[in-house]
Write a protein that holds these residues in place. Sequence first.
Motif, PDB file in Angstrom:
ATOM      1  N   ILE A 109      36.856 -21.144  65.409  1.00 31.24           N
ATOM      2  CA  ILE A 109      36.737 -22.466  66.019  1.00 31.24           C
ATOM      3  C   ILE A 109      36.564 -23.567  64.979  1.00 31.24           C
ATOM      4  O   ILE A 109      37.219 -24.617  65.055  1.00 31.24           O
ATOM      5  CB  ILE A 109      35.564 -22.477  67.016  1.00 31.24           C
ATOM      6  CG1 ILE A 109      35.854 -21.502  68.172  1.00 31.24           C
ATOM      7  CG2 ILE A 109      35.324 -23.882  67.561  1.00 31.24           C
ATOM      8  CD1 ILE A 109      34.694 -21.297  69.119  1.00 31.24           C
ATOM      9  N   ALA A 110      35.703 -23.353  63.991  1.00 32.81           N
ATOM     10  CA  ALA A 110      35.449 -24.388  62.986  1.00 32.81           C
ATOM     11  C   ALA A 110      36.664 -24.614  62.098  1.00 32.81           C
ATOM     12  O   ALA A 110      37.053 -25.753  61.820  1.00 32.81           O
ATOM     13  CB  ALA A 110      34.230 -24.023  62.148  1.00 32.81           C
ATOM     14  N   ALA A 111      37.275 -23.524  61.650  1.00 30.42           N
ATOM     15  CA  ALA A 111      38.410 -23.626  60.731  1.00 30.42           C
ATOM     16  C   ALA A 111      39.723 -23.894  61.450  1.00 30.42           C
ATOM     17  O   ALA A 111      40.714 -24.266  60.812  1.00 30.42           O
ATOM     18  CB  ALA A 111      38.518 -22.348  59.909  1.00 30.42           C
ATOM     19  N   LYS A 112      39.751 -23.659  62.768  1.00 33.12           N
ATOM     20  CA  LYS A 112      40.964 -23.811  63.577  1.00 33.12           C
ATOM     21  C   LYS A 112      42.096 -22.934  63.060  1.00 33.12           C
ATOM     22  O   LYS A 112      43.263 -23.348  62.992  1.00 33.12           O
ATOM     23  CB  LYS A 112      41.394 -25.278  63.639  1.00 33.12           C
ATOM     24  CG  LYS A 112      40.360 -26.185  64.266  1.00 33.12           C
ATOM     25  CD  LYS A 112      40.841 -27.626  64.338  1.00 33.12           C
ATOM     26  CE  LYS A 112      39.782 -28.531  64.966  1.00 33.12           C
ATOM     27  NZ  LYS A 112      40.209 -29.944  65.044  1.00 33.12           N
ATOM     28  N   THR A 113      41.746 -21.713  62.671  1.00 33.65           N
ATOM     29  CA  THR A 113      42.728 -20.765  62.152  1.00 33.65           C
ATOM     30  C   THR A 113      42.795 -19.538  63.053  1.00 33.65           C
ATOM     31  O   THR A 113      41.844 -19.229  63.782  1.00 33.65           O
ATOM     32  CB  THR A 113      42.366 -20.320  60.731  1.00 33.65           C
ATOM     33  OG1 THR A 113      41.042 -19.750  60.729  1.00 33.65           O
ATOM     34  CG2 THR A 113      42.407 -21.494  59.770  1.00 33.65           C
ATOM     35  N   GLN A 114      43.929 -18.836  62.979  1.00 38.89           N
ATOM     36  CA  GLN A 114      44.129 -17.640  63.773  1.00 38.89           C
ATOM     37  C   GLN A 114      44.483 -16.464  62.872  1.00 38.89           C
ATOM     38  O   GLN A 114      45.166 -16.634  61.857  1.00 38.89           O
ATOM     39  CB  GLN A 114      45.252 -17.850  64.797  1.00 38.89           C
ATOM     40  CG  GLN A 114      44.965 -18.965  65.777  1.00 38.89           C
ATOM     41  CD  GLN A 114      46.068 -19.112  66.813  1.00 38.89           C
ATOM     42  OE1 GLN A 114      46.536 -18.142  67.389  1.00 38.89           O
ATOM     43  NE2 GLN A 114      46.489 -20.350  67.049  1.00 38.89           N
ATOM     44  N   LYS A 115      44.014 -15.286  63.265  1.00 38.90           N
ATOM     45  CA  LYS A 115      44.249 -14.073  62.485  1.00 38.90           C
ATOM     46  C   LYS A 115      44.587 -12.929  63.431  1.00 38.90           C
ATOM     47  O   LYS A 115      43.888 -12.711  64.427  1.00 38.90           O
ATOM     48  CB  LYS A 115      43.002 -13.719  61.668  1.00 38.90           C
ATOM     49  CG  LYS A 115      43.100 -12.420  60.885  1.00 38.90           C
ATOM     50  CD  LYS A 115      41.798 -12.140  60.152  1.00 38.90           C
ATOM     51  CE  LYS A 115      41.884 -10.840  59.372  1.00 38.90           C
ATOM     52  NZ  LYS A 115      40.606 -10.558  58.653  1.00 38.90           N
ATOM     53  N   ILE A 116      45.653 -12.198  63.148  1.00 39.73           N
ATOM     54  CA  ILE A 116      46.004 -11.032  63.935  1.00 39.73           C
ATOM     55  C   ILE A 116      45.099  -9.868  63.513  1.00 39.73           C
ATOM     56  O   ILE A 116      45.048  -9.507  62.338  1.00 39.73           O
ATOM     57  CB  ILE A 116      47.472 -10.634  63.742  1.00 39.73           C
ATOM     58  CG1 ILE A 116      48.390 -11.760  64.235  1.00 39.73           C
ATOM     59  CG2 ILE A 116      47.785  -9.339  64.495  1.00 39.73           C
ATOM     60  CD1 ILE A 116      49.872 -11.484  64.011  1.00 39.73           C
ATOM     61  N   LEU A 117      44.379  -9.295  64.480  1.00 41.89           N
ATOM     62  CA  LEU A 117      43.512  -8.164  64.186  1.00 41.89           C
ATOM     63  C   LEU A 117      44.218  -6.832  64.390  1.00 41.89           C
ATOM     64  O   LEU A 117      43.978  -5.875  63.650  1.00 41.89           O
ATOM     65  CB  LEU A 117      42.268  -8.205  65.076  1.00 41.89           C
ATOM     66  CG  LEU A 117      41.334  -9.404  64.921  1.00 41.89           C
ATOM     67  CD1 LEU A 117      40.101  -9.219  65.793  1.00 41.89           C
ATOM     68  CD2 LEU A 117      40.938  -9.606  63.467  1.00 41.89           C
ATOM     69  N   SER A 118      45.057  -6.775  65.435  1.00 41.79           N
ATOM     70  CA  SER A 118      45.713  -5.512  65.758  1.00 41.79           C
ATOM     71  C   SER A 118      46.722  -5.743  66.866  1.00 41.79           C
ATOM     72  O   SER A 118      46.657  -6.756  67.576  1.00 41.79           O
ATOM     73  CB  SER A 118      44.675  -4.475  66.226  1.00 41.79           C
ATOM     74  OG  SER A 118      45.295  -3.303  66.719  1.00 41.79           O
ATOM     75  N   GLU A 119      47.630  -4.816  67.044  1.00 46.15           N
ATOM     76  CA  GLU A 119      48.375  -4.770  68.286  1.00 46.15           C
ATOM     77  C   GLU A 119      47.402  -4.401  69.404  1.00 46.15           C
ATOM     78  O   GLU A 119      46.430  -3.697  69.170  1.00 46.15           O
ATOM     79  CB  GLU A 119      49.497  -3.736  68.213  1.00 46.15           C
ATOM     80  CG  GLU A 119      50.586  -4.065  67.212  1.00 46.15           C
ATOM     81  CD  GLU A 119      51.671  -3.010  67.208  1.00 46.15           C
ATOM     82  OE1 GLU A 119      51.461  -1.926  67.797  1.00 46.15           O
ATOM     83  OE2 GLU A 119      52.734  -3.266  66.614  1.00 46.15           O
TER      84      GLU A 119
END
Length: 346
Positions: A109-119
């Motif tokens: 939320i703070a960084a406004k970034t997204q990361k794929i953790l897994s399928e």
Amino acid sequence: MKKTGYLLLMVSLIAVVSCNKENPFEPDIEVIKKYEVVFVSDRNSGGETSLELGAKTELFSAGLDSISQKRLTFNQTWDFDPVYSPDGSKIAFTAYSSESNSNIILYDIAAKTQKILSEGREPVYSRDGSKIAFLDGESIGIVNSDGSNKVILDLPEGKPRSVNFSPDGARLIFVLQNGNASEIYSVNINGSDLNKITETEDYEVYCNYSPDGSRVVSVAYTNTVAQIFIMNSDGSNRIRLTNTEEWNNKPLFTPDGGEIIFVSNRNGRSEIFVMNSDGSNQRQLVSFSDFADDPVISSDGKIVAVTVDNGFKKNLWFYNRETGQLNEMPGFNANNFSPNFKPVSD
């Protein structure tokens, strides 16, 4: 003049959001600041949410003032199943690139970034926030909340559903559907000690632990009608809580474990009900003129968010259990659904 016009617009919006003929919503700034939900909306598409029809959905957040709505994701995917981390700093959700391909995404939320953790799909957090469990094909995956140490559990044949952590994070509980059979299982998060905790003629569709982990609430089809049950965490002393000719579904414990909020159509349409955790004192919690579904409750047990479908659009309503105040979020002529509360800070 511009500033005056803006203030008049804000006042008008508050009036629209707050107005309820029976119980006008009187904004309390401390309450407004305290509660926040993340939800799914299709407001930037043509108004459809079906994967087959191709309309995109994104994640938004809103406070109880309902004016401070913020768009969180700007993806070329269908974003669903948002859930806050226990510390409220992140949101895990499912991003579908097609009906058969989906990923678990972590939004900071703070960084406004997204990361794929897994399928996978349908993420749930452990209470301490260290792990996320999810459906992975026809199995269950577990991953550290930073994406490391992914484990796929070795399960009996079937389709797992309704995965949830025990409060201490040591075990998972889930429904395993296999043809005409459907039972509830529990397992350690490393895949050991798999136990079938139900073995009945009923068809199980949902399960979750009580806040203290000592009991399990479930939904099972009995003679084709969905009913709510409660049992000890090992499956013993299974008791039927609802006994109506109409269906009862979507049970959730209040945070203190004393009551269960649920959905039932016993009055002729889908409405929100509440009962004591032993099944006594069943009563309607709040009434809507349209189809009410998917209640969720704030971590302090005071605010319930409900998705209401008027036959054209879905939208969110907030109900204050302490004051009885009820208000609808501005819908912007879109479907708004699948809310999840940010944990409340003391």
